[in-house]
Write an enzyme that holds these catalytic residues in place. Sequence first.
Site, short mmCIF file in Angstrom:
data_model
loop_
_atom_site.label_atom_id
_atom_site.label_comp_id
_atom_site.label_asym_id
_atom_site.label_seq_id
_atom_site.Cartn_x
_atom_site.Cartn_y
_atom_site.Cartn_z
N ASP A 1 39.49 29.17 39.48
CA ASP A 1 39.23 30.59 39.15
C ASP A 1 39.91 31.56 39.96
OD1 ASP A 1 36.82 31.56 36.94
OD2 ASP A 1 37.77 33.20 38.14
N VAL B 1 40.40 30.72 30.49
CA VAL B 1 40.20 31.90 31.04
C VAL B 1 39.96 32.96 29.93
CG1 VAL B 1 42.02 31.51 32.72
CG2 VAL B 1 42.77 32.63 30.93
N LYS C 1 46.62 34.88 29.04
CA LYS C 1 46.65 33.14 28.66
C LYS C 1 48.23 32.82 29.08
CE LYS C 1 42.60 32.43 26.11
NZ LYS C 1 41.60 31.52 26.80
N SER D 1 39.12 30.69 21.41
CA SER D 1 38.27 30.17 20.15
C SER D 1 39.05 31.16 18.90
CB SER D 1 36.89 30.91 20.09
OG SER D 1 36.90 31.84 20.94
N HIS E 1 39.00 23.23 21.51
CA HIS E 1 37.98 24.25 21.40
C HIS E 1 36.63 23.60 21.30
CE1 HIS E 1 36.11 27.50 18.60
NE2 HIS E 1 36.12 27.60 19.76
N ASN F 1 30.08 26.49 22.41
CA ASN F 1 29.16 26.79 23.47
C ASN F 1 27.56 26.52 23.12
OD1 ASN F 1 27.83 28.00 25.75
ND2 ASN F 1 27.90 30.09 24.83
N ASN G 1 35.07 28.48 12.73
CA ASN G 1 34.66 29.80 12.86
C ASN G 1 35.17 30.67 11.52
OD1 ASN G 1 33.62 29.93 15.27
ND2 ASN G 1 35.41 30.25 16.47
#
Length: 739
Positions: free
Chosen positions: A371, A428, A435, A457, A478, A481, A528
């Site tokens: 990170d 990220v 990205k 996503s 993908h 969560n 989605n």
Amino acid sequence: MTFTGKAFRLTHRLDSSIKIAHLVFDLEGEKVNKFNRLVMSEFADLLVELKKESAEIDVLLLTSGKKGNFIAGADITLIQSAKTAQEATELARAGQKLIDLWEDLPFPRVVAIDGTCMGGGCELSLASTAILMSKSSQARIGLPETLLGIIPGMGGCVRMPWKIGIAQSLELILAGKTLTGEKACKAGLADALLEKEDFEGNALSWIKKEIGRLRSGARIGREPKLGGIGGVAGSLMENTWVGRKVIFKKAREGVLAKTKGKYPAVLEAIDVIESVGTGYRKILEGAERDAALIREAEGFGRVAATEVSKNLIQLFFMTEAIKKSNGVSTVAAADAADRKLQSAGVVGAGVMGGGIAQLFADKGIAVEMKDIAQPALELGIASALSLFQKSLKKRAITKRQFDQKLNLITPTLSYVGFRKAELVVEAVIEKMDVKKSVLAELEKHVSDQAVIASNTSSLSISEMQTALVRPDRFVGMHFFNPVHRMPLVEVIRGSQSSDGSIITTYQACKQLGKMPVVVKDSPGFLVNRLLMPYLAEAATLLMSGVGMDRIDSVLLDFGMPMGPIELIDEVGLDVGEKVAGILKAAFGDRMLAPDAFGKLIEKKWLGKKTGRGFYVYEGSKKVKSLDPEIYSVLGISMRSEPMEASEILDRCILGMVNEASRCLEEKVIAGPADLDLAMIMGTGFPPFRGGLARYADARGLSAIVERLEELSKTVGPRFAPAPSLVAYAKSGSGFYGAT
Ligand SMILES: NC(=O)c1ccc[n+]([C@@H]2O[C@H](COP(=O)([O-])OP(=O)(O)OC[C@H]3O[C@@H](n4cnc5c(N)ncnc54)[C@H](O)[C@@H]3O)[C@@H](O)[C@H]2O)c1
């Protein structure tokens, strides 16, 4: 007598004057042993012959010739092909008669299990004098039938209780649970636990030692914990009329609370066990045994013929197909299938990156977690730590495993350890320019063989590829969560992704215990995109004055694990709004979410993560009483008449069906089976309905088109049936038949 058939081999040996007949089950041309028609016929003939030879046999030992498998159970295709309840009942009766032949042999029968022993295999074991299990972690025994919407139909409902008592049997059968050798011994199901090394030799030594008890038929294994509590109280529970009533009543209540009556097999299993009057040490014989088994077979037939069972069996085959596939072809290249990741990397240690790093470590894969901010790394490690601590507390892992797993995660602010990573997942923040620059930088620090994946996503994989020198090595991966709980991963093929990168990513998902589906790089990917019309419509209904608890309860009744309004809270209103914006830009008004949500976002009522969204939360729990303030904040005036449940349901679900037909036509996903699997694994779409496409087929696509036309006139043009759906309906064969 010696024998070599297509499924069984029989040899005799004399060991310390004990005449042991050794039968090896090793079904020709198959990876696992199962009861198919050939096996059943060969086994029945063999048992008749063995009975004639009884003077030559002191003990019969059954082992398996398959590595890691003892008996997988009955051939599920046989059950699937039974069209009527009667056909399925007859199938169960045929299996039961085979087990009866085994049970009636006039000498002790010992099964020695060093692999999976499921369903029919477990039922054969229950009709044996003793069950031996190896200490191998692959050795597992159980009756998982209810997971397929059926009940144990080869005597399992009748014989399990006599071996381990009613309460423990219900616990195993209703949950479809399987036990390791150690746990099976503890439950009193297995009689001995033997070392895996030279397992067969150990089984023979055990037989010699225990020949006296084997001959007398005395119980060898541990006493079971009757009534779930053991001792005198437990024994009273199981052996008195009142006690039993309590056990069965509790079981029914538990099942109904969990399944809302949507899964008939679990209730049928309780009915069968109760009505046949079986119980601990109550061995049924003669006419009593026949009557009990007939009752079990009828119950089996009843549930095997239901749509629910057909759907659950179909789902089982879909997950099996994933095991055989590599994401590109179903004839998986052997080298890729066997290649296991040892080392990985994650960039971004936030909610998702931290979760993905934890998953890698949990599966024994060393992972660098990078990170740009030290506090983020600390948070990432803290969330991994808390998950491992939970496993430790539940005794799912030992302290040593806990230390090992935690040590596999290396938090870092630099790319120094990334050279050895075989797969790196970027997680990220969701911004294309960030990205792209992270990916370009990352590529300089990985090996030539490494595959790079993005957990985005909603952003385009193909566009991200333009930032890389070698775009072929880049794919989407993908995760959903929370990462440790959600089984689905969408593997996204960008315009330049190579087959090799897809295969590596797909196989990695399976190594991580996830269910991968390959999807095309298009806005919202699959899940989605299908969820958006569903959530947007639920929100529109709310804005039109339908209570949010009413909307949620209609969808809960349908079988969704959570209502759509609560799901928006779970996802986060800010995240939802962002994805909705992307999907609206791509697909127009059918993805339109009501603007009024901006008011909640402004107030920082973002959902569960801020303690307040549509509902109010305390910690991770929803506070039961509704907060009426939400209606005034959103300026909603409630309808005077409640809306019909069917209207709410159709408006939420049929928009998804419409979108699904577009996804199939655009080849966003390979076919309806993959679409159904993705919806079940990614959104919890009710498994008993078999998935969205199967639900639509069961309702009939023509009826759905008609209903959509009606809704398009009465509610709005967003419901206009897609031309592809109209075409599917015209073909007359549904999504499944039309592909
Ligand atoms: N949160 C979800 O429900 C969810 C679900 C699926 C996918 N995703 C996707 O996963 C990704 C991450 O989402 P999140 O919710 O974990 O976000 P997050 O904000 O929790 O974490 C992002 C992390 O990336 C770090 N970061 C930012 N720039 C970086 C850089 N240049 N190098 C290294 N680290 C950097 C941040 O410090 C932060 O720790 C996004 O692409 C998102 O769309 C999120």
